[in-house]
Design an enzyme around this catalytic site. Sequence first.
Site, PDB file in Angstrom:
ATOM      1  N   GLU A  89      22.325  37.358  -6.424  1.00 46.65           N
ATOM      2  CA  GLU A  89      22.781  36.501  -7.523  1.00 46.65           C
ATOM      3  C   GLU A  89      21.818  35.351  -7.783  1.00 46.65           C
ATOM      4  O   GLU A  89      21.099  34.925  -6.891  1.00 46.65           O
ATOM      5  CB  GLU A  89      24.111  35.838  -7.144  1.00 46.65           C
ATOM      6  N   CYS A 102      19.106  28.512  -9.278  1.00 53.32           N
ATOM      7  CA  CYS A 102      19.254  28.688  -7.839  1.00 53.32           C
ATOM      8  C   CYS A 102      19.013  30.174  -7.557  1.00 53.32           C
ATOM      9  O   CYS A 102      19.744  31.022  -8.057  1.00 53.32           O
ATOM     10  CB  CYS A 102      20.679  28.264  -7.469  1.00 53.32           C
ATOM     11  N   CYS A 109      22.825  37.702   4.770  1.00 54.91           N
ATOM     12  CA  CYS A 109      22.254  36.603   5.549  1.00 54.91           C
ATOM     13  C   CYS A 109      22.761  36.713   6.971  1.00 54.91           C
ATOM     14  O   CYS A 109      23.927  37.019   7.199  1.00 54.91           O
ATOM     15  CB  CYS A 109      22.687  35.267   4.939  1.00 54.91           C
ATOM     16  N   CYS A 113      27.013  31.116   8.959  1.00 59.32           N
ATOM     17  CA  CYS A 113      27.717  29.830   8.838  1.00 59.32           C
ATOM     18  C   CYS A 113      29.191  30.118   8.516  1.00 59.32           C
ATOM     19  O   CYS A 113      29.485  30.940   7.645  1.00 59.32           O
ATOM     20  CB  CYS A 113      27.086  28.970   7.754  1.00 59.32           C
ATOM     21  N   CYS A 116      30.555  29.967   4.800  1.00 58.76           N
ATOM     22  CA  CYS A 116      29.720  30.492   3.711  1.00 58.76           C
ATOM     23  C   CYS A 116      29.992  31.969   3.443  1.00 58.76           C
ATOM     24  O   CYS A 116      29.992  32.792   4.351  1.00 58.76           O
ATOM     25  CB  CYS A 116      28.250  30.275   4.043  1.00 58.76           C
ATOM     26  N   GLY A 156      20.994  33.998   1.291  1.00 63.64           N
ATOM     27  CA  GLY A 156      19.902  34.195   2.241  1.00 63.64           C
ATOM     28  C   GLY A 156      19.354  32.921   2.829  1.00 63.64           C
ATOM     29  O   GLY A 156      19.626  31.817   2.353  1.00 63.64           O
ATOM     30  N   GLU A 157      18.603  33.082   3.916  1.00 62.41           N
ATOM     31  CA  GLU A 157      17.933  31.951   4.555  1.00 62.41           C
ATOM     32  C   GLU A 157      16.441  32.089   4.252  1.00 62.41           C
ATOM     33  O   GLU A 157      15.769  32.972   4.789  1.00 62.41           O
ATOM     34  CB  GLU A 157      18.211  31.994   6.070  1.00 62.41           C
ATOM     35  N   CYS A 330      27.563  30.484  -3.290  1.00 61.28           N
ATOM     36  CA  CYS A 330      26.656  31.574  -2.898  1.00 61.28           C
ATOM     37  C   CYS A 330      27.429  32.780  -2.429  1.00 61.28           C
ATOM     38  O   CYS A 330      28.297  32.683  -1.586  1.00 61.28           O
ATOM     39  CB  CYS A 330      25.769  31.181  -1.733  1.00 61.28           C
TER      40      CYS A 330
HETATM   41  N1  SAH Z   1      20.342  29.382   3.960  1.00 63.46           N
HETATM   42  C1  SAH Z   1      19.915  28.213   3.250  1.00 63.46           C
HETATM   43  C2  SAH Z   1      20.045  28.294   1.748  1.00 63.46           C
HETATM   44  C3  SAH Z   1      21.224  28.976   1.154  1.00 63.46           C
HETATM   45  S1  SAH Z   1      22.800  28.164   1.232  1.00 63.46           S
HETATM   46  C4  SAH Z   1      20.626  27.010   3.793  1.00 63.46           C
HETATM   47  O1  SAH Z   1      21.431  27.140   4.704  1.00 63.46           O
HETATM   48  O2  SAH Z   1      20.330  25.894   3.367  1.00 63.46           O
HETATM   49  C5  SAH Z   1      22.684  26.802   0.133  1.00 63.46           C
HETATM   50  C6  SAH Z   1      23.624  25.664   0.459  1.00 63.46           C
HETATM   51  O3  SAH Z   1      24.974  25.968   0.047  1.00 63.46           O
HETATM   52  C7  SAH Z   1      23.713  25.379   1.942  1.00 63.46           C
HETATM   53  O4  SAH Z   1      23.694  23.993   2.142  1.00 63.46           O
HETATM   54  C8  SAH Z   1      25.053  25.983   2.303  1.00 63.46           C
HETATM   55  O5  SAH Z   1      25.537  25.454   3.483  1.00 63.46           O
HETATM   56  C9  SAH Z   1      25.875  25.648   1.095  1.00 63.46           C
HETATM   57  N2  SAH Z   1      27.108  26.416   0.922  1.00 63.46           N
HETATM   58  C10 SAH Z   1      27.427  27.626   1.411  1.00 63.46           C
HETATM   59  N3  SAH Z   1      28.664  27.986   1.015  1.00 63.46           N
HETATM   60  C11 SAH Z   1      29.124  26.997   0.235  1.00 63.46           C
HETATM   61  C12 SAH Z   1      30.334  26.802  -0.486  1.00 63.46           C
HETATM   62  N4  SAH Z   1      31.309  27.695  -0.486  1.00 63.46           N
HETATM   63  N5  SAH Z   1      30.467  25.644  -1.180  1.00 63.46           N
HETATM   64  C13 SAH Z   1      29.475  24.738  -1.218  1.00 63.46           C
HETATM   65  N6  SAH Z   1      28.310  24.877  -0.577  1.00 63.46           N
HETATM   66  C14 SAH Z   1      28.140  25.992   0.151  1.00 63.46           C
END
Ligand code: SAH
Length: 340
Positions: A89, A102, A109, A113, A116, A156-157, A330
């Site tokens: 996406e 974005c 991934c 977390c 997420c 993804g990371e 995401c």
């Molecule tokens: N893997 C990378 C980039 C992708 S996530 C990272 O961890 O930074 C991008 C951001 O969105 C991260 O800060 C993540 O923790 C946050 N995120 C994930 N799920 C979310 C959600 N449901 N609401 C708001 N932010 C979220």
Amino acid sequence: MENIFDYRLDQLEDYFLSINEKKFKATQIYDWLYKKQVFDFTQMTNLKKDLIIKLQETFTINSLEIIKKQTDKDTKKYLFKLADENFVESVLMYHDYGVSICVSSQVGCNMGCAFCESGRLKKVRNLKTHEMVEQILLVTQDIKERISSVVIMGIGEPFDNYDNVMNFIKIINNDKGLAIGARHITVSTCGIIPKIKMLMAEPLQINLAISLHAPNNALRSKLMKINKIYDIDNLIATLKEYIKKTNRRVTIEYVTLNGVNDSRECALELAHLLKGMNAYVNLIPYNETNNLGFKKSSKQTILEFYDTLKKQKINVTIRREFGSKIDAACGQLRSKEVDA
Ligand code: SAH
């Protein structure tokens, strides 16, 4: 066949030299692909016929397909199908200062977390450079407007796909290509220390954002598995090194989760952790998903958290909420589409 969007300008120059053509052909191709956005070699009218045939035999151009689009007032969300039938996406956001996108960097991934959605699908594979470039090009074509900034914060990371992500950044940053200024490119990581160190050595002025989300190891390890490998103390020490070496400010992302990490104590602890650092905190309202147990903090709680940080002289902003009605968190769109 190789995809032409995998090629940095210097790589394309080497290619033309290798087939006894002039180097500047690479600039011409870049002009067609990125400035004029013509994705068909036969329409590149300043190329000779035999070269067009050679290019057609060597390179493919487009490989992604937009299969779904959801639109909100200031957000558009795109679901792409990749050539191997995987999905990723992108989210487009309209701001007063321009249009940002974005982009995703992996299919799934492995960072796991807890809050997420993306991580519910384990990593299937890294995105190739061209698959990241194409997210921008296809969305640009769709909106018929220039995209002025790019954040690598989708599925993804990015630092688990470091080389492809760096090539992607170099391609979109190139003046002869999309010319997206380095200061308008942000890469967000959950904190993979060795790659933060590698980034320090790159001659790129891009922004670094760190997903911190907790002010201490006990809580962070519960929310983010990666903390068990790269803990907060090492992470903060690395960021201090990064700031010293690059002279650039780091963004600390902090998703506020109701009753989990949004207390006044957490705010004070966070302030203590970041004191004196050239960093600013971006408080992110949580985008609730149906599949994970977390709830967003109330507006009041977020404001109090903000005030506590401010009073401790920490630079802080609250991220505007984008697209919560259109599953913009995401991985939400992909998750719905493939039901996994
Ligand atoms: N893997 C990378 C980039 C992708 S996530 C990272 O961890 O930074 C991008 C951001 O969105 C991260 O800060 C993540 O923790 C946050 N995120 C994930 N799920 C979310 C959600 N449901 N609401 C708001 N932010 C979220």
